[in-house]
Design a protein around this motif. Structure first.
Motif, PDB file in Angstrom:
ATOM      1  N   GLY A  68       0.690  -0.877  -0.217  1.00  0.00           N
ATOM      2  CA  GLY A  68      -0.244  -0.239   0.470  1.00  0.00           C
ATOM      3  C   GLY A  68       1.149   1.347  -0.049  1.00  0.00           C
ATOM      4  N   GLY A  69      -0.046   2.839   0.088  1.00  0.00           N
ATOM      5  CA  GLY A  69       0.305   3.782   0.334  1.00  0.00           C
ATOM      6  C   GLY A  69       2.382   3.991   1.504  1.00  0.00           C
ATOM      7  N   THR A  70       1.257   3.879   2.193  1.00  0.00           N
ATOM      8  CA  THR A  70       2.392   3.181   3.309  1.00  0.00           C
ATOM      9  C   THR A  70       3.676   3.197   3.070  1.00  0.00           C
ATOM     10  N   GLU A  71       3.893   1.181   2.337  1.00  0.00           N
ATOM     11  CA  GLU A  71       4.580   1.018   2.738  1.00  0.00           C
ATOM     12  C   GLU A  71       5.623   1.264   1.340  1.00  0.00           C
ATOM     13  N   SER A  72       5.214   2.146   0.437  1.00  0.00           N
ATOM     14  CA  SER A  72       5.618   2.517  -1.089  1.00  0.00           C
ATOM     15  C   SER A  72       6.344   3.639  -0.381  1.00  0.00           C
ATOM     16  N   ASP A  73       5.882   4.528   0.425  1.00  0.00           N
ATOM     17  CA  ASP A  73       6.206   5.740   0.849  1.00  0.00           C
ATOM     18  C   ASP A  73       7.615   5.233   1.748  1.00  0.00           C
ATOM     19  N   ASN A  74       7.918   4.572   2.657  1.00  0.00           N
ATOM     20  CA  ASN A  74       8.451   4.096   3.462  1.00  0.00           C
ATOM     21  C   ASN A  74       9.336   3.994   2.298  1.00  0.00           C
ATOM     22  N   GLU A  96       3.422  16.554   4.132  1.00  0.00           N
ATOM     23  CA  GLU A  96       3.404  14.978   3.698  1.00  0.00           C
ATOM     24  C   GLU A  96       2.601  14.312   4.732  1.00  0.00           C
ATOM     25  N   HIS A  97       2.313  13.111   4.005  1.00  0.00           N
ATOM     26  CA  HIS A  97       1.257  12.109   4.929  1.00  0.00           C
ATOM     27  C   HIS A  97       2.570  11.908   5.674  1.00  0.00           C
ATOM     28  N   HIS A  98       2.179  10.860   6.978  1.00  0.00           N
ATOM     29  CA  HIS A  98       3.069  10.403   7.930  1.00  0.00           C
ATOM     30  C   HIS A  98       3.857   9.921   7.498  1.00  0.00           C
ATOM     31  N   ASN A 147      -2.119  16.925  -2.264  1.00  0.00           N
ATOM     32  CA  ASN A 147      -2.409  16.905  -0.174  1.00  0.00           C
ATOM     33  C   ASN A 147      -3.754  15.669  -0.708  1.00  0.00           C
ATOM     34  N   ASN A 148      -3.823  15.105   0.721  1.00  0.00           N
ATOM     35  CA  ASN A 148      -5.167  14.317   0.946  1.00  0.00           C
ATOM     36  C   ASN A 148      -5.350  15.108   1.801  1.00  0.00           C
ATOM     37  N   GLU A 149      -5.172  16.039   2.481  1.00  0.00           N
ATOM     38  CA  GLU A 149      -6.359  16.727   3.647  1.00  0.00           C
ATOM     39  C   GLU A 149      -7.168  18.270   2.767  1.00  0.00           C
ATOM     40  N   THR A 172       7.245  10.767  -5.504  1.00  0.00           N
ATOM     41  CA  THR A 172       5.416  11.943  -5.255  1.00  0.00           C
ATOM     42  C   THR A 172       5.592  10.446  -4.812  1.00  0.00           C
ATOM     43  N   ASP A 173       4.832  11.160  -3.755  1.00  0.00           N
ATOM     44  CA  ASP A 173       3.342   9.792  -3.319  1.00  0.00           C
ATOM     45  C   ASP A 173       1.421  10.785  -4.086  1.00  0.00           C
ATOM     46  N   ALA A 174       1.521  10.109  -4.647  1.00  0.00           N
ATOM     47  CA  ALA A 174       0.637   9.879  -5.386  1.00  0.00           C
ATOM     48  C   ALA A 174      -0.678   9.208  -5.340  1.00  0.00           C
ATOM     49  N   VAL A 175      -0.854   8.499  -3.638  1.00  0.00           N
ATOM     50  CA  VAL A 175      -1.605   8.226  -3.511  1.00  0.00           C
ATOM     51  C   VAL A 175      -3.305   8.538  -3.428  1.00  0.00           C
ATOM     52  N   GLN A 176      -3.087   9.747  -3.451  1.00  0.00           N
ATOM     53  CA  GLN A 176      -4.629  10.088  -3.339  1.00  0.00           C
ATOM     54  C   GLN A 176      -5.350  11.167  -5.323  1.00  0.00           C
ATOM     55  N   ALA A 177      -3.881  10.960  -5.786  1.00  0.00           N
ATOM     56  CA  ALA A 177      -4.242  11.325  -7.301  1.00  0.00           C
ATOM     57  C   ALA A 177      -3.970  10.009  -8.209  1.00  0.00           C
ATOM     58  N   ALA A 195       1.809   4.419  -4.791  1.00  0.00           N
ATOM     59  CA  ALA A 195      -0.022   4.750  -5.260  1.00  0.00           C
ATOM     60  C   ALA A 195      -0.406   3.402  -4.034  1.00  0.00           C
ATOM     61  N   SER A 196      -1.867   3.790  -3.940  1.00  0.00           N
ATOM     62  CA  SER A 196      -2.336   2.725  -2.860  1.00  0.00           C
ATOM     63  C   SER A 196      -3.946   2.340  -3.669  1.00  0.00           C
ATOM     64  N   ALA A 197      -3.806   1.135  -3.638  1.00  0.00           N
ATOM     65  CA  ALA A 197      -5.259   0.352  -4.444  1.00  0.00           C
ATOM     66  C   ALA A 197      -6.688   0.939  -3.781  1.00  0.00           C
ATOM     67  N   HIS A 198      -6.754   0.973  -2.808  1.00  0.00           N
ATOM     68  CA  HIS A 198      -7.956   1.402  -2.012  1.00  0.00           C
ATOM     69  C   HIS A 198      -8.331   2.634  -1.919  1.00  0.00           C
ATOM     70  N   LYS A 199      -7.494   3.376  -2.600  1.00  0.00           N
ATOM     71  CA  LYS A 199      -8.143   4.779  -2.350  1.00  0.00           C
ATOM     72  C   LYS A 199      -8.383   4.817  -4.582  1.00  0.00           C
ATOM     73  N   PHE A 200      -8.855   3.841  -4.678  1.00  0.00           N
ATOM     74  CA  PHE A 200      -8.927   4.388  -6.131  1.00  0.00           C
ATOM     75  C   PHE A 200      -9.767   3.159  -7.098  1.00  0.00           C
TER      76      PHE A 200
HETATM   77  N1  PLP Z   1      -0.205   9.022   1.205  1.00  0.00           N
HETATM   78  C1  PLP Z   1      -0.957   9.591   1.634  1.00  0.00           C
HETATM   79  C2  PLP Z   1      -1.485  11.333   0.656  1.00  0.00           C
HETATM   80  C3  PLP Z   1      -2.694   8.986   1.542  1.00  0.00           C
HETATM   81  O1  PLP Z   1      -3.702  10.315   1.670  1.00  0.00           O
HETATM   82  C4  PLP Z   1      -2.708   8.077   2.498  1.00  0.00           C
HETATM   83  C5  PLP Z   1      -3.881   7.426   2.830  1.00  0.00           C
HETATM   84  O2  PLP Z   1      -4.224   8.104   3.347  1.00  0.00           O
HETATM   85  C6  PLP Z   1      -1.334   7.347   2.762  1.00  0.00           C
HETATM   86  C7  PLP Z   1       0.022   7.748   1.791  1.00  0.00           C
HETATM   87  C8  PLP Z   1      -0.815   6.335   3.182  1.00  0.00           C
HETATM   88  O3  PLP Z   1      -1.483   5.224   2.136  1.00  0.00           O
HETATM   89  P1  PLP Z   1      -2.361   3.693   2.924  1.00  0.00           P
HETATM   90  O4  PLP Z   1      -3.488   3.228   3.430  1.00  0.00           O
HETATM   91  O5  PLP Z   1      -2.627   2.486   1.202  1.00  0.00           O
HETATM   92  O6  PLP Z   1      -1.447   2.703   3.435  1.00  0.00           O
END
Ligand code: PLP
Length: 371
Positions: A68-74, A96-98, A147-149, A172-177, A195-200
């Protein structure tokens, strides 16, 4: 129930669900095994990788499946720092996202310098602000695509050009895009993209990291030889197939979805204005379709969320809180929003399944609460 928190997660596409089921029950072979029973799983991974690559204009071998997105960013942050390089510094932004910020905190504790750029009040990281901080020792620049917020879309192509002119990599963290706006990794010029599947409208717990061919990055999860020895662990075939089907469906229907979401967004904001509700829309002009961050001076975002919930409507706030304290979100702080507005912030994120009736009900309830 009216679901208007699509930036938190989205409903799985039916087509994705249907594509996943055979891989859960009948076709359960481990894709790494050589016998013919496993060959189908292996082929499914190859096809899913090709579909995803095409959706973002990448090469299939540039797509690495993750959880998911968290692992990809890490991985992007830590893997870049830990790659064998004389360059040790990272530049990111303060909003950025945490998953990015906390990964940066880890490498900082290990002695890798990190610089945090502040966005302008419009929620934009300008190429000039990056030019002012970047230097020859910068190894990685990581700036989120949206940005996610507050939904602001960043000038990634221009930021990327600055990074590359100093020989730095760009993530780039493109999880929201991804799956919500057109993404072309070649046009953007990025070296890595999360990228993260559950956002799309795909399944939860699966995502990918695009890594441009030739980019040096240390593995993050060590073990077996899966993913070309770059990311160990038995592949989650069903989820990967579901992710590919969901992404393709969203990308194929993007123009139609965008038209309808912009109409809903316009309807929502006009109804608020017609009711003489004063608000600030955070994030300026260039924001993700359907992601609407609104601040109401003197209101209590948490209380609005709970009262909306009682009316059967799911939205979120711009601030995280616990029972003792309400902390203003780091994103709202970074864009310099004053406390009176920041505490009265909510995020409504409309998705492709929302209707005009949903928006009517959301705004009617919101007006009742605010008044
Ligand atoms: N990056 C952004 C911008 C997000 O909005 C999120 C999830 O809210 C994540 C990363 C983390 O993605 P995941 O939920 O797949 O770990």
């Amino acid at each position: 129930m009216i679901y208007a928190d699509n930036a938190a997660t989205t409903q799985l596409n039916k087509t994705a669900f249907e594509a996943m089921t055979p891989w859960l029950i009948d076709e359960y072979g481990n894709a790494s095994q050589p016998y013919s029973f496993s060959r189908k799983s292996k082929k499914a991974l190859i096809e899913a990788r090709a579909i995803i690559a095409e959706c973002i204009n990448a090469q299939p071998e540039e797509i690495i499946f993750t959880s998911g997105g968290t692992e990809s960013d890490n991985w992007a942050i830590k893997g870049s720092a830990f790659a064998d390089s004389n360059k040790r510094a990272t530049i990111t932004s303060a909003f950025e996202h945490h998953a990015v910020l906390h990964s940066c905190a880890v490498i900082e504790r290990l002695g890798y310098p990190v610089t945090y750029l502040m966005p302008a009040v419009t929620g934009i990281i300008t190429p000039e602000s990056l030019s002012n901080k970047i230097c020859d020792s910068t190894r990685l620049v990581s700036i989120m695509l949206a940005n996610n917020e507050i939904g602001t879309i960043q000038p990634i192509k221009e930021l990327c050009e600055v990074a590359h002119s100093y020989g730095a990599l760009f993530h780039t963290d493109a999880v929201q895009a991804v799956g919500h706006i057109k993404i072309d990794v070649r046009e953007l010029g990025v070296d890595m993209l999360s990228a993260s599947a559950h956002k799309f409208n795909g399944p939860k717990g699966v995502g990918f990291l695009y890594i441009r061919k030739g980019t040096e990055i240390a593995p993050y999860i060590d073990g077996g030889a899966q993913e070309n020895s770059r990311r160990a662990g038995t592949e989650n075939v069903a989820s990967i197939v579901g992710m590919a089907v969901a992404l393709k469906e969203n990308c194929d229907c993007l123009d139609d979805h965008l038209t309808s979401i912009y109409m809903l967004e316009h309807q929502l904001l006009s109804m608020l204005s017609d009711a003489h509700i004063s608000y600030i829309r955070n994030g300026g002009d260039k924001t993700l379709p359907g992601l609407i961050s609104l601040s109401f001076a003197g209101a209590d975002g948490e209380a609005i969320l709970h009262r909306m919930d009682l009316a059967g409507i799911c939205i979120s706030t711009g601030s995280a809180c616990n029972s003792e304290s309400t902390e203003i979100s780091h994103v709202l702080k970074a864009i310099g929003l004053d406390e009176k507005h920041a505490k009265g912030t909510i995020r409504i994120s409309l998705g492709k399944n929302n209707t005009a009736d949903d928006v009517d009900a959301i705004v009617a309830t919101l007006i009742k609460i605010l008044k």
